[in-house]
Design an enzyme around this catalytic site. Structure first.
Site: not given
Ligand code: SIN
Length: 354
Positions: A37, A51, A84, A117-118, A190, A311
């Site tokens: 972006t 976009y 990305s 950014t992803d 993120k 666990e």
């Protein structure tokens, strides 16, 4: 009057010499552009979603921020031009090799990588484990495209270059510069789909801030990274296949079985809570381990230590726990670990070390 002209020209010469000396002293920062972006464009200035990412080239990104020249001698290189979500292991290997070649040169003092950014946190962590230099490497992106009102890319890029040029950033591993904050690649995530403050290191904490054209550090990472790791990608053309399966109510064995049938060498199980395993999934994970795949228990929660033998009985199952790494970062560490060993004990050591 008579003496003013020579005095002025002398001043001009000194001024020029001073500017030349400061340019020579300024750090040399290379910007490697990969898309995202930060290099995106929208139909209008109010287009902040929907976009097109990865349309603006690195030279235009640099020209859009003339202030960069005040903090470093900047050069740009277009490595990829992608959104990305399309980042692959092969892109990472190409990028890491290029970063290592550049940082081995005395003429390069630091690197900035512009990135979508992803998956920015994943690329950052991969490089954090395989870059062989103490010189700064800074990843940066933007949540708004370059054409948007209040686009965050230009200031983020300025901060990233400032950080890559700053001696305080040396030896701190790969850093992420987003929204006036400095984060370590190991712990940042993120955490918001679309707001400009989308990058956070919620509990372990960011490393510092940018303010008044300066980077301020307040803490640093204690886990090993970059020159301190045992990983070397210089001769690698691919990485072992490691896949992620997600825990949720009503989950069954289908995803684990399918990944194993496709040849996975490792499975990251992003379990509920403290990495709990649903009874219906346990036989599939046991079978995966019996076939030689490494099983790592991580959590889908996002914060906290994954308790070994909490666990699940990891010793008995011969599973590994992800410590505080999220599933996508655990996948990266497991892929790199598998380039060195198939011993679950050794791999568990690595998860506590990096
Ligand atoms: C991408 O990750 O390439 C698109 C989203 C973004 O950069 O914010």
């Amino acid at each position: 009057m008579l003496y003013q002209k020579p005095a002025r020209s002398l001043l001009a010469v000194f001024g020029l010499l001073f500017l030349m000396a400061s340019a020579a002293q300024a750090a040399n920062v290379t910007i490697l552009a990969t898309g995202g972006t930060i290099a995106g464009t929208g139909a209008t200035s109010t287009t902040t979603v929907g976009y097109t990412a990865a349309t603006v080239g690195v030279q235009r990104l640099i020209e859009a921020v003339p202030e960069l020249a005040k903090v470093a001698n900047v050069t740009g290189e277009q490595v990829f031009q992608i959104a990305s979500e399309n980042m692959t292991n092969e892109h990472w290997l190409t990028l890491a090799k290029r970063v290592n070649v550049l940082l081995a040169q005395s003429s390069v003092d630091g690197i900035v990588i512009t990135h979508g950014t992803d998956t920015l946190e994943e690329t950052a962590y991969f490089l954090h484990l395989v870059v062989k230099s103490r010189k700064p490497v800074v990843l940066v992106g933007a949540m708004r495209p370059s054409t948007a009102l209040s686009a965050d890319g230009p200031l983020n890029l300025y901060n990233a270059v400032l950080l890559a040029a700053s001696p305080e950033a040396r030896g701190k591993g790969v850093l992420v510069a987003m929204g006036d904050q400095i984060h370590t690649a190991r712990d940042v995530s993120k955490v918001n789909t679309s707001t400009p403050d989308a990058f956070r290191t919620p509990e372990l904490g960011m490393l510092g801030y940018f303010q008044g054209s300066k980077a301020f550090f307040y803490r640093q990472l204690v886990r090993k990274h970059t020159v301190e790791t045992e990983f070397d990608v210089s001769a690698l053309a691919s990485l072992p296949s490691v896949e992620i399966v997600y825990g949720y109510a009503n989950v069954g064995p289908v995803a684990v079985d399918a990944y194993m049938a496709a040849g996975a060498k490792g499975i990251i199980h992003a379990g509920v809570g403290d990495g709990s395993l649903a009874a219906k999934v346990v036989p599939a994970l046991k079978a995966a381990r019996a076939k030689g795949a490494i099983v790592v228990r991580a959590s889908r929660v996002g914060q906290g230590i994954l308790a070994r033998n909490g666990e699940a009985n990891d010793v008995e199952l011969d599973f590994v726990v992800a410590d505080t790494l999220n599933a996508q970062k655990a996948r990266i560490l497991l892929m790199l670990a598998l380039t060195k060993t198939t011993s679950s004990k050794e791999i568990q050591r690595m998860f506590y070390m990096y």
